[in-house]
Scaffold this active site. Structure first.
Site, PDB file in Angstrom:
ATOM      1  N   ASP A 122       0.843  -1.202   0.000  1.00  0.00           N
ATOM      2  CA  ASP A 122       0.000   0.000   0.000  1.00  0.00           C
ATOM      3  C   ASP A 122       0.873   1.246   0.000  1.00  0.00           C
ATOM      4  O   ASP A 122       1.428   1.612   1.029  1.00  0.00           O
ATOM      5  CB  ASP A 122      -0.882  -0.035   1.248  1.00  0.00           C
ATOM      6  CG  ASP A 122      -1.792   1.165   1.381  1.00  0.00           C
ATOM      7  OD1 ASP A 122      -1.856   1.976   0.436  1.00  0.00           O
ATOM      8  OD2 ASP A 122      -2.454   1.290   2.421  1.00  0.00           O
ATOM      9  N   GLU A 153      -3.280  10.518  -0.309  1.00  0.00           N
ATOM     10  CA  GLU A 153      -4.443   9.629  -0.165  1.00  0.00           C
ATOM     11  C   GLU A 153      -4.626   9.209   1.277  1.00  0.00           C
ATOM     12  O   GLU A 153      -5.723   9.146   1.812  1.00  0.00           O
ATOM     13  CB  GLU A 153      -4.266   8.390  -1.054  1.00  0.00           C
ATOM     14  CG  GLU A 153      -5.503   7.496  -1.131  1.00  0.00           C
ATOM     15  CD  GLU A 153      -5.575   6.385  -0.087  1.00  0.00           C
ATOM     16  OE1 GLU A 153      -6.589   5.677  -0.052  1.00  0.00           O
ATOM     17  OE2 GLU A 153      -4.631   6.223   0.721  1.00  0.00           O
ATOM     18  N   GLU A 154      -3.488   8.902   1.919  1.00  0.00           N
ATOM     19  CA  GLU A 154      -3.574   8.278   3.243  1.00  0.00           C
ATOM     20  C   GLU A 154      -4.254   9.163   4.278  1.00  0.00           C
ATOM     21  O   GLU A 154      -4.959   8.676   5.151  1.00  0.00           O
ATOM     22  CB  GLU A 154      -2.173   7.874   3.721  1.00  0.00           C
ATOM     23  CG  GLU A 154      -1.548   6.742   2.906  1.00  0.00           C
ATOM     24  CD  GLU A 154      -2.279   5.407   3.065  1.00  0.00           C
ATOM     25  OE1 GLU A 154      -3.289   5.353   3.780  1.00  0.00           O
ATOM     26  OE2 GLU A 154      -1.830   4.419   2.461  1.00  0.00           O
ATOM     27  N   ASP A 202      -5.194   0.664  -5.714  1.00  0.00           N
ATOM     28  CA  ASP A 202      -4.481   1.172  -4.545  1.00  0.00           C
ATOM     29  C   ASP A 202      -3.435   0.120  -4.191  1.00  0.00           C
ATOM     30  O   ASP A 202      -2.318   0.160  -4.697  1.00  0.00           O
ATOM     31  CB  ASP A 202      -5.498   1.429  -3.422  1.00  0.00           C
ATOM     32  CG  ASP A 202      -4.892   2.081  -2.206  1.00  0.00           C
ATOM     33  OD1 ASP A 202      -3.708   1.840  -1.938  1.00  0.00           O
ATOM     34  OD2 ASP A 202      -5.602   2.826  -1.490  1.00  0.00           O
TER      35      ASP A 202
END
Ligand code: NAG
Ligand code: NAG
Ligand code: NAG
Ligand code: NAG
Ligand code: NAG
Ligand code: NAG
Ligand code: NAG
Length: 787
Positions: free
Chosen positions: A434, A471-472, A500
């Site tokens: 990820d 994004e996180e 992702d």
């Protein structure tokens, strides 16, 4: 379908066809004398010659329906696309280009240094340069966003004199004995170099609150809304205490949110091996790096934002320098929280043994904790007077730039656009799963399309590639970009394809708008599985075919829920027998991926091929491969589920249901009928295009056929947009889609018909009626679009 004037030209392509047409008919009427007859014959001959010349000399792709003498590829298709390459040739390139050595190389690059949101511009620039090198013009898009970075943290189990009043206040000069000082560190492993970097990222929560509290604590299971309800009903004292909860069963920010609402003063979240399937130490597996089980010191970092979509200070508009910002209070926690490992949680859990009720006395959702073999009884507490947690968190909040990388291959049809995206930022130096398994795959997708470009290929539709930052923390890079380009996206976007975590195990998973089911099955059927028990098995063959509903948790959210762009999220997930994936931990590293996750890098290459073929399917065929019947079937299923939930809800007035649901049933049925007819028409049109036209129909009929295709494609393109409701959901006005939204108390998993479900859950019958009317209007609008 709208009918258009024959002179309404949509593309340069059509202009070419019309301009090269001779116009014999006006000459015809001047015939009468022998001189004119001679002139007429000459003209006829000339005309015939011109026709013959045009047919044979001008490249075939200018002529709808003409089979080029030099090409066996279906012809109408080539009129729409592929100067240089046919769809089949393109697919072969996309299947043969991706390479294990290359994905490994890209993965190693991205995971060699920290790349927390807004902290690594050099990775953005490196990415842009690579894409340019493969022939895709690319730029950096910069946003200025409000986020936090960790400064310091502390967690200790302490013995006090017992006089603390439980409101988390500071003890002035009271005696404190530290029983356990949590390390808050992940072990440095010689086998895994990035775990020992000097600049490795501290364990913390994105958008977490700073604070310093000392209070008694309560074990609250997974900290879901329902877990807290169970504690409230059991009379367990929550207010003023700290919650100790497990990761899993929902988005972490919502655990903190509920604790804050209930007056708790802090939250500590640990990873119980409960979620690790069969790969447990007590089942004889060694822990990482010696084996596939969880490393006991692993910590899951992550965001605790409450709204999970975009910069909380700029809701609904792009975070460009100088924009107005709102007070984010209410969208991020006001109480401090920390993530910890199960090793750090053990002494804290054990100290609760014998205090308060036991989890095992509660309902089934409270069973299954896996630390019993270490002496944990899973008592709920609260901890007795004098036994408290010291929780201190210090964060620095800043407004700082972030960088999306955007690459574009212009297609022939620039008003039909397919977007592929993956985020680049990670919580740690690693991030091999990820998100950088997806980043490595995206690079290979682009390199593969680049190979086609070198052979002179030009896509029919425009393709946009995106490497998102932020994004996180809350899907920031993608959300801000969608907000900035909303009008253009609403006009042109056909689909958004997200990857992702490209791979962390062998099990293919997909969530999608039902419009994309057809293309999803096609792409997965075209790619060989890396794990065949019978030769020739494809990814589709080894996948159960279940397409999950769109929830949240990755960058498709703004596309699907704000902009009404049909989206898909793809990837290979772990199963109960695969090596434990250390999510958001230092051990989601290159070393782990290379030894346990995807040791021969086949799954990286496989997800690359699925993604590229998915894009090709949507970009290259003249009739866009969406399917509205599947959407209508999807709505029928979702409606069944709402009806079931309403029927078991004690807050539901059943007479309201009897009034409302038939209205929606009927609307969906009409949509279904229209959809069947529309898809059938689209299919026959696609077939006609494929087969081409007889030569005497080639010119004007070709243009007419082109217009029909354009009208069908427009309807497909705008179909999902019909389900947007401008005012948005009651509690979340940014979320405009009446069919899909993140679950209000689960976050990651999708809620369908959220307006209805939330009204039912609130027992608000007037609102059930209101949402019934809104949804019916949207369904009818979609029906009208395709009728
Ligand atoms: C950015 O990422 C690169 C490649 O992973 C790494 O070498 C570098 O140290 C990182 N830079 C910073 C400032 O963390
Ligand atoms: C946090 O609170 C404790 C106890 O009240 C105190 O001793 C400590 O200095 C505080 N820490 C910080 C960083 O303020
Ligand atoms: C933030 O909002 C909460 C309610 O959501 C309120 O209790 C609190 O006073 C607010 N804080 C500030 C600083 O506005
Ligand atoms: C792509 O098309 C856009 C809009 O027509 C144009 O501005 C841009 O320069 C084109 N890009 C390339 C690389 O041709
Ligand atoms: C292969 O697939 C099976 C299920 O069909 C799965 O249990 C196994 O873990 C997979 N093996 C690998 C190496 O991917
Ligand atoms: C209905 O309730 C079940 C169980 O609580 C839940 O999983 C499902 O998502 C709900 N359905 C809808 C449409 O919200
Ligand atoms: C559309 O989907 C329906 C239902 O899955 C299927 O029966 C039909 O063949 C599909 N049509 C096209 C053109 O793909």
């Amino acid at each position: 379908m709208s009918s258009q004037s024959p002179h309404n030209e949509h593309t340069p392509l059509l202009t070419t066809v019309i301009i090269t047409q001779p116009r014999p008919s006006s000459r015809f009427h001047s015939a009468g004398t022998s001189a004119t007859l001679r002139r007429f014959c000459t003209l006829c001959l000339a005309f015939t010659l011109v026709v013959v010349l045009i047919l044979f000399l001008v490249p075939a792709h200018y002529f709808p329906g003409v089979t080029s003498p030099s090409s066996s590829a279906p012809s109408y298709h080539s009129s729409f696309s592929s100067r240089g390459l046919g769809y089949e040739e393109l697919k072969q390139i996309l299947l043969r280009t991706p390479d294990e050595g290359k994905v490994r190389e890209w993965s190693e690059y991205y995971t060699s240094g920290p790349h927390l949101a807004g902290r690594n511009k050099s990775q953005a620039e490196w990415t842009r340069e690579k894409w340019e090198g493969w022939g895709v013009p690319s730029v950096l898009e910069e946003y200025e966003v409000w986020i936090n970075y960790p400064v310091s943290h502390r967690l200790a189990l302490v013995k006090t004199d017992g006089q603390n009043d439980g409101e988390g206040e500071e003890r002035q000069g009271k005696g404190v004995e530290v029983i356990y000082e949590a390390s808050l560190e992940e072990d440095v492993l010689p086998e895994d170099p990035t775990t020992g970097l000097d600049d490795r990222v501290m364990t913390f929560h994105g958008y977490g609150a700073s604070g310093n509290v000392t209070a008694r604590y309560v074990y609250a299971n997974f900290g879901t809304f329902w877990d807290f309800e169970d504690l409230v009903n059991a009379g367990v004292e929550l207010r003023g205490n700290i919650a100790l909860v497990k990761y899993g069963r929902g988005f972490r920010g919502l655990k903190v949110r509920r604790a804050e609402q209930l007056g708790m003063v802090g939250v500590v979240i640990y990873t119980d091996p409960q979620e690790d399937g069969e790969i447990l130490e007590q089942n004889g597996y060694e822990t990482y790096p010696d084996g596939p089980a969880r490393n006991p010191s692993s910590v899951q970092r992550g965001s605790v934002q409450y709204i999970i979509c975009g910069d909380p200070t700029t809701p609904g508009y792009a975070s460009k320098p100088g924009v107005e910002r709102i007070d984010p209070n209410g969208t991020v926690p006001n109480i401090p929280s920390l993530p910890i490992s199960y090793r750090d949680a053990l002494p804290i859990l054990k100290a609760l043994n014998g205090h308060g009720p036991k989890a095992s006395e509660f309902n089934k959702y409270w069973q299954g904790g896996k630390l019993d073999y270490k002496g944990v009884e899973y008592s709920i507490g609260p901890s007795p007077a004098g036994l408290e947690l010291d929780l201190m968190v210090e964060h620095e909040y800043v407004i700082t730039p972030q960088w999306d990388v955007i690459g574009i291959i212009n297609g022939t049809l620039q008003d039909e656009v397919v977007i592929l995206g993956n985020h680049r930022d990670a919580w740690i130096a690693g991030g091999a799963g990820d998100p950088n398994s997806g980043s490595a795959a995206l690079n290979e997708v682009i390199r593969s399309f680049g190979e086609a470009l070198k052979l002179g290929w030009k896509p029919l539709r425009t393709i946009v590639f995106a490497s998102w930052d932020g994004e996180e923390y809350g899907l920031i890079g993608s959300t801000e970009w969608v907000e900035e380009y909303m009008p253009w996206l609403k006009e042109t976007a056909v689909a958004y394809l997200n990857v992702d975590v490209g791979t962390r195990g062998p099990s293919f998973e997909a969530a999608a708008s039902p419009l994309l089911n057809k293309a999803l099955y096609e792409a997965t059927s075209a790619v060989q599985s890396p794990n065949q028990t019978v030769e020739g098995q494809t990814v589709r063959d080894l996948w159960d075919g279940r397409v999950r509903t769109m929830g949240s948790g990755s960058d498709f959210t703004a596309f699907q829920d704000f902009a009404g762009i049909p989206s898909v999220d793809l990837g290979f997930a772990s199963d109960s027998k695969s090596a434990v994936y250390h999510y958001h931990s230092n051990y989601d590293s290159f070393a782990w991926m290379d030894r346990f996750g995807d040791s021969d890098w086949h799954y990286h290459v496989t997800i690359t091929k699925v993604w590229a073929l998915f894009a090709a399917a949507l970009v290259e065929t003249p009739v866009i491969q969406l399917n509205v019947t599947d959407y209508a079937i999807g709505l029928q299923h979702y409606l069944q589920s709402v009806k079931y939930n309403a029927s078991v809800s004690t807050l539901m007035d059943q007479s309201v249901g009897e009034e409302s649901f038939p209205i929606l049933d009927e609307a969906v049925l009409s949509l279904y009928d229209a959809a069947l007819a529309f898809d059938a028409k689209a299919e026959s049109l696609a077939k006609a295009v494929q087969e081409g036209l007889p030569w005497w129909q080639r010119w004007w009929s070709g243009a007419q056929m082109y217009r029909s295709v354009k009208a069908v494609n427009d309807a497909y393109k705008y179909f999902e947009r019909q389900f947007l409701f401008a005012k948005g959901l009651d509690s979340r006005p940014l979320f405009k889609h009446v069919v899909f939204a993140p679950g209000i108390w689960t976050g990651y998993s999708g809620a369908t018909f959220p307006g209805l479900i939330e009204s039912i859950d609130n027992g608000d019958m007037e609102n059930v009626k209101r949402w019934t009317a809104i949804i019916k209007e949207k369904i009818d609008q979609a029906t009208a679009l395709i009728s």
